[in-house]
Design a protein around this motif. Sequence first.
Motif, PDB file in Angstrom:
ATOM      1  N   LEU A 156       0.830  -1.203   0.000  1.00 51.71           N
ATOM      2  CA  LEU A 156       0.000   0.000   0.000  1.00 51.71           C
ATOM      3  C   LEU A 156       0.865   1.255   0.000  1.00 51.71           C
ATOM      4  N   SER A 157       1.990   1.198   0.708  1.00 54.16           N
ATOM      5  CA  SER A 157       2.909   2.342   0.695  1.00 54.16           C
ATOM      6  C   SER A 157       3.471   2.559  -0.703  1.00 54.16           C
ATOM      7  N   ARG A 158       3.819   1.462  -1.381  1.00 57.34           N
ATOM      8  CA  ARG A 158       4.321   1.599  -2.750  1.00 57.34           C
ATOM      9  C   ARG A 158       3.240   2.170  -3.667  1.00 57.34           C
ATOM     10  N   LEU A 159       1.993   1.719  -3.459  1.00 56.39           N
ATOM     11  CA  LEU A 159       0.892   2.257  -4.257  1.00 56.39           C
ATOM     12  C   LEU A 159       0.717   3.750  -4.000  1.00 56.39           C
ATOM     13  N   GLU A 160       0.837   4.136  -2.732  1.00 59.21           N
ATOM     14  CA  GLU A 160       0.729   5.550  -2.389  1.00 59.21           C
ATOM     15  C   GLU A 160       1.839   6.361  -3.062  1.00 59.21           C
ATOM     16  N   GLU A 161       3.064   5.850  -3.038  1.00 50.67           N
ATOM     17  CA  GLU A 161       4.179   6.550  -3.677  1.00 50.67           C
ATOM     18  C   GLU A 161       3.978   6.648  -5.184  1.00 50.67           C
ATOM     19  N   GLU A 162       3.474   5.568  -5.790  1.00 53.07           N
ATOM     20  CA  GLU A 162       3.246   5.590  -7.229  1.00 53.07           C
ATOM     21  C   GLU A 162       2.223   6.646  -7.615  1.00 53.07           C
ATOM     22  N   LEU A 163       1.139   6.727  -6.846  1.00 56.53           N
ATOM     23  CA  LEU A 163       0.112   7.718  -7.146  1.00 56.53           C
ATOM     24  C   LEU A 163       0.609   9.131  -6.863  1.00 56.53           C
ATOM     25  N   ALA A 164       1.440   9.290  -5.804  1.00 53.94           N
ATOM     26  CA  ALA A 164       1.947  10.617  -5.469  1.00 53.94           C
ATOM     27  C   ALA A 164       2.902  11.145  -6.536  1.00 53.94           C
ATOM     28  N   GLU A 165       3.612  10.251  -7.213  1.00 56.71           N
ATOM     29  CA  GLU A 165       4.575  10.675  -8.238  1.00 56.71           C
ATOM     30  C   GLU A 165       3.914  10.993  -9.572  1.00 56.71           C
ATOM     31  N   ARG A 166       2.648  10.659  -9.722  1.00 54.38           N
ATOM     32  CA  ARG A 166       1.986  10.903 -11.003  1.00 54.38           C
ATOM     33  C   ARG A 166       1.626  12.371 -11.157  1.00 54.38           C
ATOM     34  N   ASP A 225      -1.295  12.032 -16.099  1.00 53.37           N
ATOM     35  CA  ASP A 225      -1.068  10.581 -16.119  1.00 53.37           C
ATOM     36  C   ASP A 225      -2.282   9.876 -15.524  1.00 53.37           C
ATOM     37  N   LEU A 226      -3.155   9.395 -16.390  1.00 48.06           N
ATOM     38  CA  LEU A 226      -4.370   8.694 -15.959  1.00 48.06           C
ATOM     39  C   LEU A 226      -4.329   7.221 -16.371  1.00 48.06           C
ATOM     40  N   ALA A 227      -3.114   6.686 -16.508  1.00 48.78           N
ATOM     41  CA  ALA A 227      -2.974   5.276 -16.878  1.00 48.78           C
ATOM     42  C   ALA A 227      -3.430   4.393 -15.726  1.00 48.78           C
ATOM     43  N   PRO A 228      -3.994   3.207 -16.019  1.00 44.92           N
ATOM     44  CA  PRO A 228      -4.449   2.312 -14.940  1.00 44.92           C
ATOM     45  C   PRO A 228      -3.285   1.788 -14.123  1.00 44.92           C
ATOM     46  N   ILE A 229      -3.577   1.441 -12.870  1.00 55.49           N
ATOM     47  CA  ILE A 229      -2.572   0.918 -11.950  1.00 55.49           C
ATOM     48  C   ILE A 229      -2.386  -0.569 -12.214  1.00 55.49           C
ATOM     49  N   ASN A 230      -1.132  -1.009 -12.184  1.00 59.37           N
ATOM     50  CA  ASN A 230      -0.829  -2.423 -12.386  1.00 59.37           C
ATOM     51  C   ASN A 230      -1.313  -3.229 -11.180  1.00 59.37           C
ATOM     52  N   LEU A 231      -2.192  -4.197 -11.418  1.00 58.21           N
ATOM     53  CA  LEU A 231      -2.797  -4.973 -10.333  1.00 58.21           C
ATOM     54  C   LEU A 231      -1.907  -6.117  -9.851  1.00 58.21           C
ATOM     55  N   SER A 232      -0.817  -6.395 -10.552  1.00 60.58           N
ATOM     56  CA  SER A 232       0.003  -7.557 -10.179  1.00 60.58           C
ATOM     57  C   SER A 232       0.689  -7.372  -8.840  1.00 60.58           C
ATOM     58  N   HIS A 233       0.927  -6.132  -8.418  1.00 58.77           N
ATOM     59  CA  HIS A 233       1.603  -5.875  -7.151  1.00 58.77           C
ATOM     60  C   HIS A 233       0.641  -5.390  -6.072  1.00 58.77           C
ATOM     61  N   VAL A 234      -0.639  -5.515  -6.316  1.00 64.51           N
ATOM     62  CA  VAL A 234      -1.642  -5.034  -5.365  1.00 64.51           C
ATOM     63  C   VAL A 234      -2.178  -6.213  -4.564  1.00 64.51           C
ATOM     64  N   PRO A 235      -2.272  -6.115  -3.220  1.00 63.30           N
ATOM     65  CA  PRO A 235      -2.813  -7.218  -2.414  1.00 63.30           C
ATOM     66  C   PRO A 235      -4.246  -7.544  -2.797  1.00 63.30           C
ATOM     67  N   LEU A 236      -4.616  -8.801  -2.595  1.00 58.69           N
ATOM     68  CA  LEU A 236      -5.964  -9.240  -2.959  1.00 58.69           C
ATOM     69  C   LEU A 236      -7.034  -8.473  -2.198  1.00 58.69           C
ATOM     70  N   VAL A 284     -10.750  -2.467  -4.794  1.00 53.77           N
ATOM     71  CA  VAL A 284     -10.737  -1.009  -4.658  1.00 53.77           C
ATOM     72  C   VAL A 284      -9.889  -0.390  -5.763  1.00 53.77           C
ATOM     73  N   VAL A 285      -8.707  -0.979  -6.001  1.00 53.33           N
ATOM     74  CA  VAL A 285      -7.826  -0.461  -7.053  1.00 53.33           C
ATOM     75  C   VAL A 285      -8.467  -0.661  -8.424  1.00 53.33           C
ATOM     76  N   ARG A 286      -9.184  -1.774  -8.608  1.00 46.56           N
ATOM     77  CA  ARG A 286      -9.862  -1.991  -9.893  1.00 46.56           C
ATOM     78  C   ARG A 286     -10.935  -0.918 -10.120  1.00 46.56           C
ATOM     79  N   ALA A 287     -11.664  -0.573  -9.057  1.00 49.98           N
ATOM     80  CA  ALA A 287     -12.647   0.508  -9.180  1.00 49.98           C
ATOM     81  C   ALA A 287     -11.953   1.843  -9.455  1.00 49.98           C
ATOM     82  N   LEU A 288     -10.776   2.056  -8.830  1.00 53.94           N
ATOM     83  CA  LEU A 288     -10.012   3.271  -9.099  1.00 53.94           C
ATOM     84  C   LEU A 288      -9.540   3.303 -10.547  1.00 53.94           C
TER      85      LEU A 288
END
Length: 517
Positions: free
Chosen positions: A237-247, A251-262, A267-271
């Motif tokens: 989740l921290s990595r996800l937060e950093e990724e979104l903060a750096e955008r 940059d409205l590209a979808p987030i890669n779900l492979s590194h997201v916890p189940l 939630v990330v899919r809805a985002l």
Amino acid sequence: MPTTDAAESTAAARVVEATAGHTATKLPAASLRRSLLRSLAVPLLLALFAGSVFGYRAAERVVSTAYDQSLLNLANGIANRARIENGEITIGLAAETEALLRTDTVDHIYFRVRDDSGRMVAGDADLPPPEVPLGSVAAALTEIPPADTQGHGSRPKAAPQRVSFFDDHFRGEAIRGVRFHPVVDNHGLYVTVAETLGKRRGAIRELLLGFGLGVLLVLAAVAAVVRHGVTSGLASLSRLEEELAERTGEDLAPINLSHVPLEVREVVRALNALLMRLREASAAQRKFLQDAAHQLRTPLAGLQVQIELLHDEQTDQTVSSTLRRSVKRVTRLANQLLALARAETGQHLLANASTVDLSQLIDEMLEEWLCMADERKIDFGIQRDVSTITGDPTLLRELIANLVDNALKYTPHGGQVTLRCARVGQAVEIEVSDNGPGIPEDQRERVFERFHRLPEATASGSGLGLPIAREIVAGYHGSITIGSCTDGKGTCVQVRLPAMPAPASTRNATRRHSTDS
């Protein structure tokens, strides 16, 4: 429509931001890490408390059992010294043996021996408890095997014995004792042995200390593992937060779900879906601005030319007429763009809507339509009933005007255009039909796209009339469809809007304006 999605997304984002800001002033932000640690700490502390209670009781039971057995062995040793001499019981304990019996580095040891008649045989006469007849304590005594009498020829094997343990106080100290009643050669005697609790308490303290240290070490290890596990589990989740903060905002590209916890993948899919809608809305807005700029460029260039001609004093009727048409076209386009913007935010206008009679709106615009019909020699007819609806009169006027203007513009000279407005059930139907060239079926959905015009269209226009109509209808939760007339020719645009309850009296008005070619 894409721009509608953008407007809704922007409005929703503002509401969320406002709500979040309002909530933040009242409620502190909850920490997921703290919530997880708190949820794990409660059962761990309960388990620690329950383990401490059970551990103390287990230690007390083990220590008490061990030292009770020692007391019983000591009592058996005393009972084995019993002799029958001259019909009386005696205990053969020398002074050195008795001193050895009472020797203990921690506790004081006491004993007493009495016969069935209550005669004191040996030991401490005031040691509790006092002897009672055997029958009254039989229920509290436990039968044990008889003591071995090998080596004592004058004493037969003892009868079965009954044993009981007790807790009491003696000479100002708490004691634990054992009492049993052996029978030697048909002579019963009461043997009581007791000791203070120093060794027992010390043993329990040592056991509890060892157990407590072990529990604390395990608890510390569990706390470290849990804290590390929670931290590592939230690292994604921290990595996800950093990724979104750096955008950036682009940059409205979808987030890669492979590194997201189940647990947060949905939630990330809805985002991602929201980012996709925002990207589409942003692209639609850019295209809209480009198209609007392109559409405005032509009439503005024409205006510039006409103004230059006027500046050169070439002010004949042709230039003046052309200039008026150019100004009218620019004004119409600007009004349509404004209507489109109002339609996209129609849900806000409906919040302060009023009751509108569509027949009155039609009457207010009727004269302008008749003038247009006269210019093109079109047979224009209307049929209107009293049809009330809750809404914004400006948007409703723009809706009807766009439909009628399109029909009058694209119907050839000498054609027919009919406007019908009537209440049908719980809806109001607005129908505009003409006998013009019609719209091919494969183009009936595309004509609702902004600035889209049919390839064979000859009349001038911006391609915003039907898109504006659809936006307005969508704001009223109605429907708009395009079809052919009953004879299979021409175009019939039908709009259905939710109606208000019918008034007590209604009026029907039918009027047809015909102009000979």
